[in-house]
Design a protein around this motif. Structure first.
Motif, PDB file in Angstrom:
ATOM      1  N   THR A 167       0.041  18.147  -6.074  1.00 14.73           N
ATOM      2  CA  THR A 167       0.211  16.703  -5.993  1.00 14.73           C
ATOM      3  C   THR A 167      -1.144  16.011  -6.012  1.00 14.73           C
ATOM      4  O   THR A 167      -2.183  16.625  -5.740  1.00 14.73           O
ATOM      5  N   GLY A 168      -1.111  14.722  -6.304  1.00 12.64           N
ATOM      6  CA  GLY A 168      -2.312  13.908  -6.265  1.00 12.64           C
ATOM      7  C   GLY A 168      -1.939  12.463  -6.006  1.00 12.64           C
ATOM      8  O   GLY A 168      -0.809  12.039  -6.269  1.00 12.64           O
ATOM      9  N   SER A 197      -1.314  -0.883  -5.386  1.00 13.13           N
ATOM     10  CA  SER A 197      -0.533   0.261  -4.917  1.00 13.13           C
ATOM     11  C   SER A 197      -1.227   1.567  -5.276  1.00 13.13           C
ATOM     12  O   SER A 197      -2.117   1.607  -6.118  1.00 13.13           O
ATOM     13  N   VAL A 198      -0.777   2.623  -4.606  1.00 10.97           N
ATOM     14  CA  VAL A 198      -1.232   3.993  -4.848  1.00 10.97           C
ATOM     15  C   VAL A 198       0.010   4.805  -5.180  1.00 10.97           C
ATOM     16  O   VAL A 198       1.072   4.622  -4.576  1.00 10.97           O
ATOM     17  N   HIS A 199      -0.117   5.709  -6.140  1.00 11.09           N
ATOM     18  CA  HIS A 199       1.012   6.508  -6.625  1.00 11.09           C
ATOM     19  C   HIS A 199       0.816   7.976  -6.274  1.00 11.09           C
ATOM     20  O   HIS A 199      -0.280   8.523  -6.446  1.00 11.09           O
ATOM     21  N   LEU A 200       1.886   8.592  -5.801  1.00  4.00           N
ATOM     22  CA  LEU A 200       1.906  10.029  -5.543  1.00  4.00           C
ATOM     23  C   LEU A 200       2.515  10.700  -6.764  1.00  4.00           C
ATOM     24  O   LEU A 200       3.664  10.416  -7.133  1.00  4.00           O
ATOM     25  N   ILE A 205       5.498  17.761   1.337  1.00  4.54           N
ATOM     26  CA  ILE A 205       5.661  16.307   1.321  1.00  4.54           C
ATOM     27  C   ILE A 205       7.045  15.977   1.895  1.00  4.54           C
ATOM     28  O   ILE A 205       8.040  15.954   1.189  1.00  4.54           O
ATOM     29  N   SER A 206       7.077  15.746   3.175  1.00  4.46           N
ATOM     30  CA  SER A 206       8.323  15.430   3.881  1.00  4.46           C
ATOM     31  C   SER A 206       8.505  13.919   3.956  1.00  4.46           C
ATOM     32  O   SER A 206       7.614  13.139   3.609  1.00  4.46           O
ATOM     33  N   ALA A 207       9.654  13.508   4.469  1.00 10.55           N
ATOM     34  CA  ALA A 207       9.889  12.085   4.705  1.00 10.55           C
ATOM     35  C   ALA A 207       8.842  11.528   5.664  1.00 10.55           C
ATOM     36  O   ALA A 207       8.391  10.388   5.516  1.00 10.55           O
ATOM     37  N   GLN A 208       8.414  12.329   6.620  1.00 12.42           N
ATOM     38  CA  GLN A 208       7.386  11.892   7.570  1.00 12.42           C
ATOM     39  C   GLN A 208       6.053  11.673   6.855  1.00 12.42           C
ATOM     40  O   GLN A 208       5.369  10.677   7.106  1.00 12.42           O
ATOM     41  N   VAL A 209       5.669  12.579   5.965  1.00 11.93           N
ATOM     42  CA  VAL A 209       4.418  12.414   5.221  1.00 11.93           C
ATOM     43  C   VAL A 209       4.491  11.154   4.358  1.00 11.93           C
ATOM     44  O   VAL A 209       3.543  10.368   4.311  1.00 11.93           O
ATOM     45  N   LEU A 210       5.617  10.943   3.692  1.00  8.72           N
ATOM     46  CA  LEU A 210       5.787   9.736   2.873  1.00  8.72           C
ATOM     47  C   LEU A 210       5.669   8.472   3.734  1.00  8.72           C
ATOM     48  O   LEU A 210       5.009   7.503   3.331  1.00  8.72           O
ATOM     49  N   HIS A 242       4.810  13.910 -12.673  1.00  6.06           N
ATOM     50  CA  HIS A 242       5.840  12.888 -12.458  1.00  6.06           C
ATOM     51  C   HIS A 242       5.465  12.070 -11.228  1.00  6.06           C
ATOM     52  O   HIS A 242       4.904  12.605 -10.270  1.00  6.06           O
ATOM     53  N   GLU A 243       5.861  10.810 -11.242  1.00 12.50           N
ATOM     54  CA  GLU A 243       5.644   9.990 -10.064  1.00 12.50           C
ATOM     55  C   GLU A 243       6.716  10.300  -9.029  1.00 12.50           C
ATOM     56  O   GLU A 243       7.907  10.285  -9.333  1.00 12.50           O
ATOM     57  N   ARG A 244       6.281  10.572  -7.814  1.00 14.92           N
ATOM     58  CA  ARG A 244       7.210  10.837  -6.711  1.00 14.92           C
ATOM     59  C   ARG A 244       7.406   9.602  -5.854  1.00 14.92           C
ATOM     60  O   ARG A 244       8.488   9.353  -5.349  1.00 14.92           O
ATOM     61  N   ALA A 245       6.323   8.822  -5.656  1.00 11.02           N
ATOM     62  CA  ALA A 245       6.414   7.658  -4.791  1.00 11.02           C
ATOM     63  C   ALA A 245       5.288   6.681  -5.115  1.00 11.02           C
ATOM     64  O   ALA A 245       4.260   7.063  -5.664  1.00 11.02           O
TER      65      ALA A 245
END
Length: 179
Positions: free
Chosen positions: A14-15, A158-161, A58-63, A170-173
């Motif tokens: 990821t990045g 914004s910043v993209h994960l 990458i959990s919901a908590q990390v997001l 692919h964009e995750r978030a």
């Protein structure tokens, strides 16, 4: 995880990036030819942190923590007025750099197990990669072509994960900055 691309990226890597679509008209064609990242789905961008945590971490908590972290930073404008060079790399140099450095530091401080570029560089210099080559004449040609189309200005909001699936990114978030 097995290596899945010529660049050595691994599935699940990821990045965190800031997309700069305003730069595509100036450097998009050159990136397609001389930056393999363009071929695997990465748009013109400034890296905030790469590699970040593996996708399976990458959990919901990390997001949620990323969302909180980035929302603590105000949106800002940057400009790309000139090309710069690192050994084998031509890039656009953003100004000002301090806000970009602040975003990288914030993420790296929160997740010290994910230092920028795996800790390979003492100073992480914000930049937008245009081309990789060992031939300086390639960079001279790109600079001659693009210099008259600078500056490029962009709003960083914004910043993209991104996540590498073994073939493309692919964009995750997406995480909004404040304001």
């Amino acid at each position: 995880m097995a290596e899945d691309s010529a660049d050595g990226h691994r599935a699940g890597e990821t990045g965190l990036i800031i997309k700069i679509p305003e730069a595509e008209p100036v450097v998009g064609g050159w990136r397609k030819e001389f930056d393999s990242a363009a071929a695997v789905g990465i748009p013109a961008h400034v890296t905030v942190l790469h590699p970040f945590l593996p996708h399976d971490r990458i959990s919901a908590q990390v997001l949620a923590e990323l969302g909180e972290l980035f929302s603590a930073h105000s949106a800002f404008d940057i400009g790309f007025e000139s090309f710069g060079r690192f050994p084998g790399v031509l890039h656009l140099a953003p100004a000002p750099e301090d806000r970009l450095r602040s975003l990288t530091s914030a993420v790296a401080d929160r997740w010290p197990e994910a230092p920028p570029y795996q800790g390979r560089f003492a100073d992480v210099v914000p930049h937008l990669t245009v081309a990789y080559s060992q031939d300086p004449s390639v960079f001279d040609e790109i600079e001659a072509d693009g210099s008259d189309r600078l500056p490029v200005t962009a709003r960083v909001a914004s910043v993209h994960l991104l996540v590498f699936d073994g073939t493309v990114w692919h964009e995750r978030a997406e995480f909004a900055l404040r304001g």
